[in-house]
Design an enzyme around this catalytic site. Structure first.
Site, PDB file in Angstrom:
ATOM      1  N   GLU A 166       0.812  -1.224   0.000  1.00 42.76           N
ATOM      2  CA  GLU A 166       0.000   0.000   0.000  1.00 42.76           C
ATOM      3  C   GLU A 166       0.839   1.265   0.000  1.00 42.76           C
ATOM      4  OE1 GLU A 166      -0.600  -2.622   1.902  1.00 42.76           O
ATOM      5  OE2 GLU A 166      -2.698  -3.210   1.608  1.00 42.76           O
ATOM      6  N   MET A 206      24.061   9.339   2.390  1.00 41.99           N
ATOM      7  CA  MET A 206      23.907  10.645   3.011  1.00 41.99           C
ATOM      8  C   MET A 206      24.182  10.585   4.508  1.00 41.99           C
ATOM      9  SD  MET A 206      23.537  13.716   2.430  1.00 41.99           S
ATOM     10  CE  MET A 206      22.578  14.417   1.107  1.00 41.99           C
ATOM     11  N   LYS A 233     -17.640  -1.001   5.686  1.00 42.78           N
ATOM     12  CA  LYS A 233     -18.112  -1.977   4.705  1.00 42.78           C
ATOM     13  C   LYS A 233     -19.629  -1.900   4.509  1.00 42.78           C
ATOM     14  CE  LYS A 233     -17.807  -6.868   3.635  1.00 42.78           C
ATOM     15  NZ  LYS A 233     -16.777  -7.522   2.835  1.00 42.78           N
ATOM     16  N   PHE A 249     -11.791  -7.441  13.794  1.00 38.18           N
ATOM     17  CA  PHE A 249     -10.701  -7.888  12.931  1.00 38.18           C
ATOM     18  C   PHE A 249     -10.363  -6.797  11.908  1.00 38.18           C
ATOM     19  CE2 PHE A 249      -9.349 -10.048   8.951  1.00 38.18           C
ATOM     20  CZ  PHE A 249      -8.102 -10.469   9.418  1.00 38.18           C
ATOM     21  N   GLN A 250      -9.080  -6.469  11.815  1.00 34.27           N
ATOM     22  CA  GLN A 250      -8.564  -5.446  10.892  1.00 34.27           C
ATOM     23  C   GLN A 250      -9.176  -4.069  11.113  1.00 34.27           C
ATOM     24  OE1 GLN A 250      -8.477  -6.995   6.839  1.00 34.27           O
ATOM     25  NE2 GLN A 250      -6.496  -7.920   7.334  1.00 34.27           N
TER      26      GLN A 250
END
Ligand SMILES: Cc1ncc(C[n+]2csc(CCOP(=O)(O)OP(=O)(O)O)c2C)c(N)n1
Lengths: 163, 567
Positions: free
Chosen positions: B49, B481, B161, B111-112
């Site tokens: 993602e 760097m 959802k 969940f999630q």
């Protein structure tokens, strides 16, 4: 530059998360919140916050601008810049044995506050006033032994024009 | 027309003019994915993602349109946070749609489930949790409106959802309906303030224009260039501003700040008038703030009032969209006619800055025979071969600074880099986004061997979508760097900056179905780059460069711009 106490009046759309956006703005940028107060206004869906904070002119300017930048902010006013009325309500639970009760009640009288709860050992007092008055009564009651204190934080409003 | 939430989302995207969606599915967005085949939207399936959000951001920077990404709830959503913060810091319009658990489960540690609205509050311009499908169309329209208008930025919309599944009458809100009385960015400049600027310009003997990313996002390069040339004012820019003024113009001073040119930093420190446009006086630019431009009056044009007077005291603040402000100035200057740049002092000043450029140009010690390739040489070659026509993205570190210094950017939106946040792993997915927008352009990610490993998995995305992005790794075997700082300020204690156990980048590329090349000798650089640029698929060019090369000039952090370390 000198740090001063400022009272900001912030009008916001009453959407979920506004309070945490405002609080987050202060914590995320290292600004200081002394008190923050929220309540509905006459207009539906609009809330009024009173925020007390301290900072020098530069910091206060940043705070005001950052508050204005929030998408849900309708208006920000620095009430320190105009004539305004300020009030805070405080509940103070103080030790009150019989021998000292009269003395405490006298103070309550002088400060024009109210006793809202009584027991054998304690009195609970409701005070409303500006910062000076609140500080003074807390000072006066200190020597009796303050057992608990609950403060609402300041609410404030611009005064009506008088001239 | 009755539609489900998922259908409404896609319908709204279509009307917002969105043609590409960068995303990754999951249970909480499966309803949207279920609808996707019925819509003309192109969906780019990324491999992580973070790739989706950076790609959407790269697409936005390359096109000026809003980038869009779609991810699932919980881990899908949290994986976008770095990318959201990246877009936020650089004021890039992106709209992020995240799936959320059904509304009855919110707050139950389902969940999630994750409070992504809470997590992203400090790094979005605004965000929404949609609780009722009847609010959906309005929320989406507002999200786009907020992302694009005023100071642009990322806006997140969290979609439970059950809201995606619920059905309602679809009405697309009109422009009037999406206005918010609490949100009214000032876009028009104050006329009196503009006049003050003209007066200051008339008096100034040593003016400098200091341009930032705001010029690019406001599409104001043309007016800026016109003004600079007409008034004979030298121009410097921030990392984010590169490309807003042609690097091949004699008035161009180069970038300023920590790794800016001697001429730019010197000019700033000597100037008597600085016109800052769409730039925010970042600490990487100003150096020690108390000693920044001690003799100059400051004009500051910015759409965001909080940027003005934040770091420096400004003489003429102008809150406005840069484009509008520059147009306004242009009109005034046109009216004033010749009176504004007849000054000999001004001509002397321009000449002085050119002398500084000649005195201390950007340079490096070229490789002697048998020595490893110099990274700066590689960037110069890329410039030569592409004639400045490519879109360059970068990772973060030395590679980024060398790209900024040694590639001559002449057009806006051709340099895409994470400025404010400095996000390693940004460049490659951003290049995918840019390539998606411009399939026929050459898009090159100038990378470090460290950064490229942060989102290397997107090679699969590039291959899968036939996006012929080129990755040129300036491979020094170090987190260069950081190593440079260790060398200069930490007594060469190279702790945790040596990238041992590198993958074989050539075989890695090949295993994904991309092309891979390795270059170890300077004389091969050009040939291999040419071949890689010509091949019709994504390609990695692993260029082994000298390991301890440093980026110069350098103003050590916290020092003033006059205290530059030169080569
Ligand atoms: C996500 C992230 N983690 C850490 C850093 C700190 N950091 C800045 S530059 C740099 C080194 C980058 O190394 P590399 O990609 O190999 O590029 P080079 O400097 O060698 O060109 C690091 C670790 C960062 N900017 N971003």
């Amino acid at each position: 530059m000198e740090a001063r106490r400022h009272v900001l009046s912030v009008t916001v759309e009453n959407e979920p998360g506004v309070l945490s956006r405002v609080a987050g703005l202060f914590s995320g940028r290292g600004f200081n919140i002394e008190s923050l107060n929220v309540g509905p206004t006459l207009e539906k869906g609009v809330s009024q916050m009173t925020i007390t904070t301290t900072g020098d002119d530069f910091i206060i300017e940043q705070i005001v601008k950052q508050l204005r930048k929030l998408v849900m902010t309708i208006k920000v006013k620095d009430l320190t810049e105009v004539k305004s009325v300020e009030r805070e309500m405080v509940l103070i639970k103080v030790n009150a044995e019989d021998s000292r009760r009269a003395e405490i009640l006298r103070i309550v009288d002088i400060f024009r506050c109210k006793v809202v709860d009584v027991s054998q050992e304690e009195l609970t007092i409701e005070v409303t006033g500006d910062q000076g008055k609140i500080k003074a009564i807390i000072n006066m009651l200190q020597r009796f032994g303050i057992k608990d204190i609950a403060r609402t934080g300041t609410v404030a409003m611009k005064r009506s024009m008088q001239d | 027309m009755e539609l489900t939430g998922a259908q409404i989302l896609l319908e709204c995207l279509k009307r917002e003019g969105v043609d590409v969606l960068f995303g990754f599915p999951g249970g909480a967005v499966i309803d949207i994915y279920d609808e996707l085949p019925n819509h003309p939207l192109k969906h780019v399936l990324v491999r992580h993602e973070q790739g989706a959000i950076h790609a959407a951001d790269g697409y936005a920077r390359a096109t000026g349109k809003a980038g869009v990404c779609l991810v699932t709830s919980g881990p899908g959503a949290t994986n976008t946070v770095t990318g959201i913060a990246t877009a936020y810091m650089d004021s890039i319009p992106v709209v992020i749609f995240t799936g959320q658990v059904p509304t009855p489960l919110i707050g139950n540690d389902a969940f999630q489930e994750v409070d992504i609205v809470g997590i992203t509050r400090p790094c979005t311009k605004h965000n929404y949790l949609v609780k009722d499908v009847r609010d959906l169309a309005m929320t989406i329209r507002r999200a786009f409106y907020l992302a694009r208008s005023g100071r642009p930025g990322p806006v997140l919309v969290d979609l439970p959802k059950d809201v995606q599944q619920a059905v309602t009458e679809f009405v697309y809100p009109n422009d009037e309906q999406i206005r918010m009385r609490s949100y009214n960015p000032t876009v028009k400049p104050n006329k009196r303030q503009l006049k003050k600027v003209v007066d200051l310009v008339r008096q100034a003997e040593k003016p400098v224009i200091y341009a930032g990313g705001g010029v690019i996002s406001a599409e104001a390069s043309e007016d800026l260039t016109w003004l600079a040339k007409r008034l004979n004012i030298p121009v410097t820019a921030t990392l984010m501003g590169l490309g807003c003024f042609p690097a091949d113009d004699p008035l161009w001073l180069g970038m300023l700040g920590m790794h800016g040119t001697y001429a730019a930093n010197r000019a700033i420190q000597d100037s008597d008038l600085i016109m800052a446009v769409g730039a925010r006086f970042d600490d990487r630019v100003t150096g020690k703030i108390a000693e920044f431009a001690p003799k100059a009056k400051l004009v500051h044009v910015d759409i965001d009032p909080t940027s003005i007077q934040k770091n420096v005291t400004v003489d003429v603040p102008i809150v406005a969209e840069c484009g509008q402000a520059l147009k306004g100035l242009r009109e005034l200057v046109e009216k004033e006619g010749e009176s504004l740049n007849n000054d000999e002092a001004r001509i002397g000043w321009a000449k002085q800055t050119v002398d500084w450029e000649l005195e201390h140009p950007l340079r490096y010690a070229p490789a002697k025979a048998g020595e490893p390739i110099k990274p700066q040489f590689v960037v110069e070659k890329i410039y030569e071969l592409t004639k400045g026509e490519a879109i360059i993205t970068t990772e973060v570190g030395q590679n980024q600074m060398w790209a900024a210094q040694f590639y001559g950017f002449t057009k806006p939106r051709t340099f895409i880099t994470s400025g404010g946040l400095g996000t390693m792993g940004y460049g490659f997915p951003a290049a995918i986004g840019a390539q998606m927008a411009f399939p026929d352009k050459l898009v090159i990610d100038v990378a470090g061997d460290g950064s490229i490993q942060m989102n290397i998995q997107e090679l699969a995305t590039a291959v899968c979508h036939n996006l012929p992005v080129k990755i040129v790794i300036l491979n020094n075997g170090y987190l260069g760097m950081v190593r440079q700082w260790q060398e200069l300020f930490y007594e060469r204690n190279y702790c945790a900056t040596c990238m041992d156990a590198q993958p074989d980048f050539v075989r890695l590329a090949e295993s994904y179905g991309a092309a891979g090349y390795r270059v170890e000798r300077e004389e091969d650089v050009e040939v291999v780059l040419k071949e890689a640029f010509a091949v019709d698929k994504p390609a990695i060019v692993d260029v082994r460069v000298s390991k301890e090369e440093n980026v110069y000039p350098m103003v050590p952090a916290g020092k003033s711009l006059t205290e530059m370390l030169l080569v």
